[in-house]
Structures are given as C-alpha cells and as structure tokens.
Design a protein around this motif. Structure first.
Motif, PDB file in Angstrom:
ATOM      1  N   SER A  79     -18.733   3.920  17.355  1.00 45.25           N
ATOM      2  CA  SER A  79     -19.074   2.800  18.248  1.00 45.25           C
ATOM      3  C   SER A  79     -18.763   3.103  19.705  1.00 45.25           C
ATOM      4  O   SER A  79     -19.130   2.322  20.588  1.00 45.25           O
ATOM      5  N   ASN A  80     -18.072   4.216  19.972  1.00 48.18           N
ATOM      6  CA  ASN A  80     -17.653   4.567  21.338  1.00 48.18           C
ATOM      7  C   ASN A  80     -16.680   3.549  21.926  1.00 48.18           C
ATOM      8  O   ASN A  80     -16.565   3.434  23.140  1.00 48.18           O
ATOM      9  N   LEU A  81     -16.034   2.792  21.063  1.00 48.42           N
ATOM     10  CA  LEU A  81     -15.073   1.801  21.567  1.00 48.42           C
ATOM     11  C   LEU A  81     -13.656   2.282  21.278  1.00 48.42           C
ATOM     12  O   LEU A  81     -13.435   3.159  20.431  1.00 48.42           O
ATOM     13  N   LEU A  82     -12.709   1.665  21.973  1.00 48.01           N
ATOM     14  CA  LEU A  82     -11.298   2.014  21.781  1.00 48.01           C
ATOM     15  C   LEU A  82     -10.581   0.892  21.052  1.00 48.01           C
ATOM     16  O   LEU A  82     -11.041  -0.266  21.068  1.00 48.01           O
ATOM     17  N   PRO A  83      -9.438   1.179  20.436  1.00 47.53           N
ATOM     18  CA  PRO A  83      -8.706   0.127  19.729  1.00 47.53           C
ATOM     19  C   PRO A  83      -8.412  -1.082  20.615  1.00 47.53           C
ATOM     20  O   PRO A  83      -8.437  -2.223  20.145  1.00 47.53           O
ATOM     21  N   THR A  84      -8.191  -0.845  21.911  1.00 42.68           N
ATOM     22  CA  THR A  84      -7.867  -1.970  22.800  1.00 42.68           C
ATOM     23  C   THR A  84      -9.086  -2.843  23.100  1.00 42.68           C
ATOM     24  O   THR A  84      -8.956  -3.908  23.702  1.00 42.68           O
ATOM     25  N   ASP A  85     -10.280  -2.411  22.698  1.00 44.46           N
ATOM     26  CA  ASP A  85     -11.483  -3.251  22.869  1.00 44.46           C
ATOM     27  C   ASP A  85     -11.615  -4.276  21.744  1.00 44.46           C
ATOM     28  O   ASP A  85     -12.439  -5.190  21.835  1.00 44.46           O
ATOM     29  N   ILE A  86     -10.832  -4.097  20.669  1.00 44.99           N
ATOM     30  CA  ILE A  86     -11.048  -4.933  19.468  1.00 44.99           C
ATOM     31  C   ILE A  86     -10.403  -6.316  19.649  1.00 44.99           C
ATOM     32  O   ILE A  86      -9.243  -6.423  20.043  1.00 44.99           O
ATOM     33  N   ASP A  87     -11.179  -7.356  19.340  1.00 45.40           N
ATOM     34  CA  ASP A  87     -10.657  -8.728  19.408  1.00 45.40           C
ATOM     35  C   ASP A  87     -10.177  -9.232  18.049  1.00 45.40           C
ATOM     36  O   ASP A  87      -9.340 -10.131  17.983  1.00 45.40           O
ATOM     37  N   LEU A  88     -10.765  -8.700  16.970  1.00 47.39           N
ATOM     38  CA  LEU A  88     -10.460  -9.244  15.643  1.00 47.39           C
ATOM     39  C   LEU A  88     -10.591  -8.166  14.575  1.00 47.39           C
ATOM     40  O   LEU A  88     -11.548  -7.388  14.605  1.00 47.39           O
ATOM     41  N   ILE A  89      -9.618  -8.126  13.670  1.00 53.13           N
ATOM     42  CA  ILE A  89      -9.694  -7.199  12.524  1.00 53.13           C
ATOM     43  C   ILE A  89      -9.617  -8.027  11.242  1.00 53.13           C
ATOM     44  O   ILE A  89      -8.672  -8.809  11.051  1.00 53.13           O
ATOM     45  N   ILE A  90     -10.613  -7.865  10.393  1.00 56.05           N
ATOM     46  CA  ILE A  90     -10.602  -8.556   9.094  1.00 56.05           C
ATOM     47  C   ILE A  90     -10.590  -7.491   8.010  1.00 56.05           C
ATOM     48  O   ILE A  90     -11.419  -6.567   8.034  1.00 56.05           O
ATOM     49  N   VAL A  91      -9.646  -7.594   7.085  1.00 61.44           N
ATOM     50  CA  VAL A  91      -9.641  -6.676   5.945  1.00 61.44           C
ATOM     51  C   VAL A  91      -9.956  -7.474   4.680  1.00 61.44           C
ATOM     52  O   VAL A  91      -9.199  -8.369   4.294  1.00 61.44           O
ATOM     53  N   ALA A  92     -11.090  -7.167   4.070  1.00 59.41           N
ATOM     54  CA  ALA A  92     -11.442  -7.772   2.791  1.00 59.41           C
ATOM     55  C   ALA A  92     -10.819  -6.902   1.709  1.00 59.41           C
ATOM     56  O   ALA A  92     -11.101  -5.704   1.637  1.00 59.41           O
ATOM     57  N   THR A  93      -9.960  -7.493   0.896  1.00 61.30           N
ATOM     58  CA  THR A  93      -9.295  -6.712  -0.145  1.00 61.30           C
ATOM     59  C   THR A  93      -8.763  -7.607  -1.258  1.00 61.30           C
ATOM     60  O   THR A  93      -8.410  -8.764  -1.026  1.00 61.30           O
ATOM     61  N   SER A  94      -8.713  -7.035  -2.466  1.00 57.71           N
ATOM     62  CA  SER A  94      -8.026  -7.698  -3.580  1.00 57.71           C
ATOM     63  C   SER A  94      -6.755  -6.949  -3.916  1.00 57.71           C
ATOM     64  O   SER A  94      -6.051  -7.301  -4.860  1.00 57.71           O
ATOM     65  N   THR A  95      -6.505  -5.872  -3.177  1.00 59.93           N
ATOM     66  CA  THR A  95      -5.307  -5.064  -3.424  1.00 59.93           C
ATOM     67  C   THR A  95      -4.565  -4.855  -2.096  1.00 59.93           C
ATOM     68  O   THR A  95      -4.414  -3.730  -1.623  1.00 59.93           O
ATOM     69  N   PRO A  96      -4.113  -5.971  -1.486  1.00 56.67           N
ATOM     70  CA  PRO A  96      -3.438  -5.842  -0.190  1.00 56.67           C
ATOM     71  C   PRO A  96      -2.091  -5.139  -0.336  1.00 56.67           C
ATOM     72  O   PRO A  96      -1.529  -5.087  -1.427  1.00 56.67           O
ATOM     73  N   GLU A  97      -1.614  -4.621   0.778  1.00 52.97           N
ATOM     74  CA  GLU A  97      -0.300  -3.960   0.776  1.00 52.97           C
ATOM     75  C   GLU A  97       0.802  -4.956   0.406  1.00 52.97           C
ATOM     76  O   GLU A  97       1.756  -4.623  -0.281  1.00 52.97           O
ATOM     77  N   ASN A  98       0.675  -6.151   0.922  1.00 54.09           N
ATOM     78  CA  ASN A  98       1.660  -7.217   0.704  1.00 54.09           C
ATOM     79  C   ASN A  98       0.903  -8.534   0.598  1.00 54.09           C
ATOM     80  O   ASN A  98      -0.258  -8.603   0.987  1.00 54.09           O
ATOM     81  N   ILE A  99       1.608  -9.579   0.127  1.00 53.98           N
ATOM     82  CA  ILE A  99       1.019 -10.909   0.272  1.00 53.98           C
ATOM     83  C   ILE A  99       0.962 -11.189   1.781  1.00 53.98           C
ATOM     84  O   ILE A  99      -0.029 -11.631   2.307  1.00 53.98           O
ATOM     85  N   PHE A 100       2.070 -10.972   2.477  1.00 57.09           N
ATOM     86  CA  PHE A 100       2.064 -10.823   3.924  1.00 57.09           C
ATOM     87  C   PHE A 100       3.219  -9.920   4.288  1.00 57.09           C
ATOM     88  O   PHE A 100       4.153  -9.807   3.514  1.00 57.09           O
ATOM     89  N   PRO A 101       3.206  -9.201   5.392  1.00 56.89           N
ATOM     90  CA  PRO A 101       2.170  -9.191   6.405  1.00 56.89           C
ATOM     91  C   PRO A 101       0.851  -8.648   5.847  1.00 56.89           C
ATOM     92  O   PRO A 101       0.838  -7.858   4.908  1.00 56.89           O
ATOM     93  N   SER A 102      -0.210  -9.068   6.483  1.00 58.72           N
ATOM     94  CA  SER A 102      -1.526  -8.686   5.985  1.00 58.72           C
ATOM     95  C   SER A 102      -1.777  -7.194   6.183  1.00 58.72           C
ATOM     96  O   SER A 102      -1.203  -6.563   7.072  1.00 58.72           O
ATOM     97  N   THR A 103      -2.659  -6.668   5.360  1.00 54.87           N
ATOM     98  CA  THR A 103      -3.105  -5.273   5.522  1.00 54.87           C
ATOM     99  C   THR A 103      -3.775  -5.131   6.889  1.00 54.87           C
ATOM    100  O   THR A 103      -3.653  -4.107   7.557  1.00 54.87           O
ATOM    101  N   ALA A 104      -4.469  -6.189   7.306  1.00 54.12           N
ATOM    102  CA  ALA A 104      -5.147  -6.162   8.611  1.00 54.12           C
ATOM    103  C   ALA A 104      -4.122  -6.004   9.745  1.00 54.12           C
ATOM    104  O   ALA A 104      -4.368  -5.271  10.708  1.00 54.12           O
ATOM    105  N   SER A 105      -2.977  -6.679   9.638  1.00 56.56           N
ATOM    106  CA  SER A 105      -1.956  -6.548  10.694  1.00 56.56           C
ATOM    107  C   SER A 105      -1.385  -5.140  10.719  1.00 56.56           C
ATOM    108  O   SER A 105      -1.093  -4.603  11.799  1.00 56.56           O
TER     109      SER A 105
END
Ligand code: UT7
Length: 405
Positions: free
Chosen positions: A80-106
C-alpha cells in the motif's frame, strides 16, 4: 501525500474505501493427510474426496495468531506504500485470539508501531474477515477514518480436538491482511450483506471462559470440551450451500450488478464440495471460485484474505474487475461483499512508497523500539514510584514519550 490517477473517475463529494494493500503469512510446517493417518482414524483418500484438502499449515512453537497477523499486515502495508503511523484502525477477525483481552489487534498495533490507530478484535468466526472489511469500509466512507488494516488470523491447530476426525482434518493456521484507504475515486467496497442466525449456535463453536463454572477442569458445555472446537459437519454443510448463492445474489443486487459481471468469487475455504454446490446454485462454472484449500485447509477468518492474496499473485484479479467475497461459519454467521478492484492503482508512488525495503524495515524497528522503550520506562517508573513517593525523573521521561505520540 497520496494522490490519484487521473484516468479513474473521481467523485467531488463521496468517499470510497479501496483495498490498496494485501499480504499473507502461513507457518512453514506442513501437516499432510498421510501424517494425519498416524493421529486419527482417517485416510488421505477420504480427506481428498470428501473435502479437497491435501495438506494444511501448523504454527510452530514461537508462532501465534498475532505473529502471523503481524507478518501479513506488514506485507499489506508495504504494497500500500503506507506506514504504520498512517493507520487509523486495526481490526483482527479471529476465533483464536491471543487473549480474551488485550486484543490480538492491540498486540499487532504495538508491534507494528501504529501509534495513531485504534484496535479491536472481531468475533464472527469464518465470516469475520468480511464483517471486518465492511466495518472498516463504513468507517472510511463516513469520513471518520482514512486508513484501516483488516486482518484475518488464526491458529486453529491450538483449538483442535486431535481425537475428533470430524474436525481436526479440516483446519489449518495462517493469516491474511488488507489495507483499506479512503479515496474519491469510485470503486472499492461496493456492497455487503452481513447475516447471523444464532439458533444454529450449537452446530459449531469453541466454549470458553464465559461459558460456565471453570473451576471444574473437565467441564464441558453440552458435552463439548472447553477451548476445543466442535462441529456438526453435515448440518454446517447444508447451511453453507444454502446461504452462499443467496447472499452473493443479495450483495450483487445491492451493487446493481449480476453474476456475469463478477470476475472472481473468493469464498471461505471450507470444503471443495461446498464450492461446487455453490457454483451449481449460482449457475456458474466452479472455476469462477478461487480455491486454495488443497494446500491450507480451512483457516477460518484467514481463509478469504489468504485466497485473495494468491488470486492476485496468480493474476486472477485485475484492476476494474468486480470481485465477490463470501464467508460462512460459527454463529451461525454469513457475509457477502462485492468490490471493484483497483488494487494499489489509487496510490501514487510519490508517497512514503519511496522508502526502500531497508528504510521501511528500519522504520518498523524504530517504531518497535519506541514502543518497547515506553513499556520499559513504564515498568521502571512503577518500580521507582514504589520505592519513593512523588514525581520521579522517570515519570517525567514517561510523560515526554507520551507527548511524542
Ligand atoms: O469453517 C466452518 C464451516 N465448516 C464447514 O463448512 C464444514 C462443513 N462440513 C463438511 O465439510 C463435511 O460435512 C465434513 C467434511 C466435515 C464431513 O463430510 P461428510 O461427507 O458430511 O461426512 P459425514 O460426516 O457424513 O461422514 C461420512 C462417513 C461416516 O462414516 P459412516 O457412518 O458412513 O460409516 C463418518 O464416520 O465418513 C466417516 N468419517 C470419516 N472417515 C474417515 C467422518 N470423518 C472422517 C474422516 N476420515 N476424517
């Protein structure tokens, strides 16, 4: 600054959400059908003919849902030619998250160094990726955000009951990601249909912490093992073959298109026979459907973005093509979407894309160091504060770091 190609129609008022980056990551370890014969009573011939699966990938000891998701997201960002600091939102769709929380997305937000992004996990089983792209594209179209990363990531091998041949032969591990970006150019996500029928919640699932009394380690919900997947394959099969054609038709109607306008359907990769039945119900050839489940099995929320990446690599999707996604699974949930593929045609190469791979890698490292430094300084600060009350120099350093964001 990202600008747009002049040959594409631009709307003076509306904003569209385009997929401008894509990436996938699968573990190196391959588990073949023959190897499964040593684990459960099954055989290669049955698995191939009943499902179309030949092998699947299994996460290694040091791999996890977040580490696979991170790899996929980095590849998508690079395209995408974008940098991590350009991202406004991260959504992770998963049924096998690392934890209940913190989220895998975090976790991924932290590892990426996406310091300006919100992040959350989305639970819609194998439909989760399509749900996530819909949520992100709505946020972009409303003007609330500019850039989103949607990831489907799973380590299904960790929730398999390896004694249950009805499920353990089907699933595999992996991740896929897309970057969505706002643009006035018409196209991108055109329509979507999200559905749920919770009355089928007993057909497949993974009981976990909220289910009931966890003090009993042998606890099982309706006879199903805690943290292990169960499925009534036959019923899910019938449900899947019923909803795929129906929901693709609905999404096409919403986009004012018909099936002849579609260049490729990227379905959830569950079973080749489901794909064949869906093709019959839509009255199209099975090769209109992307299929790579022979090599990866069912990777749940990751299967559509992985198949999408391979379809692009194989040249099966070209700019201006109409592409449909369709997911179905636990909930029950199902979801269809129609997009007009622009690829990264809407991203001009004068932005941060000028970064060489080495500089991009260095920017990731820098972001990671800053994030790690913040964690360490927080820990030192807590330690010092415990020793002596009052405001410490470390605390002031922490405040400075926070202000840098
Ligand atoms: O991502 C979530 C969505 N999930 C799905 O879409 C999965 C949908 N379901 C399916 O793909 C199929 O139902 C399965 C692949 C799970 C099962 O295929 P099936 O054609 O529905 O088989 P079945 O369960 O009706 O079983 C047929 C026979 C049975 O033996 P009998 O009773 O006829 O003697 C099973 O015990 O096959 C037997 N069987 C197996 N044999 C060898 C079931 N699993 C296996 C196995 N290996 N792994």
């Amino acid at each position: 600054m990202v600008t747009h190609n002049s040959d594409l129609p631009a709307s003076p008022t509306a904003t569209y959400a385009h997929i401008v980056g894509w990436g996938m990551a699968v573990p190196e370890t391959v588990l073949t059908n023959q190897e499964l014969e040593a684990i459960v009573e099954t055989n290669d011939e049955w698995i191939r003919t009943r499902t179309g699966i030949h092998e699947r990938r299994i996460a290694g000891e040091r791999e996890s849902t977040a580490s696979l998701g991170l790899k996929a997201a980095r590849k998508a960002l690079q395209i995408s030619n974008l940098l991590p600091t350009d991202i406004d939102l991260i959504i992770v769709a998963t049924s096998t998250p690392e934890n209940i929380f913190p989220s895998t997305a975090s976790l991924i937000q932290h590892w990426l160094g996406a310091t300006k992004a919100g992040a959350f996990d989305l639970s819609a089983a194998c439909s989760g990726f399509v749900y996530g792209v819909d949520m992100a594209s709505q946020a972009i179209r409303s003007g609330s955000i500019q850039v989103a990363v949607v990831i489907g990531a799973e380590t299904m091998s960790r929730v398999m009951d390896w004694q249950d041949r009805g499920t353990c032969i089907l699933f595999g591990d992996g991740a896929g990601a897309v970057v969505l970006k706002a643009s006035p150019i018409q196209g991108g996500v055109l329509s979507s249909v999200l559905r749920s029928d919770g009355s089928g919640g007993d057909l497949l699932g993974i009981p976990t912490v909220g289910s009931a009394d966890l003090r009993n380690p042998d606890f099982a919900v309706n006879g199903h093992k805690m943290h292990k997947m169960f499925m009534n394959g036959g019923e899910v099969f019938k449900f899947a073959t019923r909803v795929i054609g129906e929901s693709i038709d609905q999404a096409l109607d919403k986009a004012d298109l018909n099936i002849q306008d579609v260049a490729l359907i990227v379905p959830h990769q569950a079973n080749q026979r489901i794909i064949q039945a869906a093709a019959r119900s839509l009255k199209v050839e099975p090769d209109l459907f992307m299929s790579n489940l022979d090599r990866y099995g069912n990777t749940s929320a990751a299967s559509i973005p992985i198949a999408l990446c391979e379809a692009v690599q194989q040249g099966r999707i070209k700019p201006d093509d109409h592409v449909a996604f369709v997911g179905f699974g636990g909930g029950l949930t199902w979801a269809s979407m129609v997009i007009k593929w622009t690829g990264n045609k809407v991203v001009e190469s004068s932005g941060p894309g000028f970064l060489t791979p080495q500089r991009r890698q260095f920017s990731y490292l820098l972001a990671r160091w800053r994030a790690d430094l913040r964690r360490i300084s927080r820990q030192i600060s807590q330690f010092v504060n415990n020793l002596r009350p009052g405001r410490s120099r470390i605390q002031r350093l922490q405040d400075k770091l926070d202000r840098l964001d």
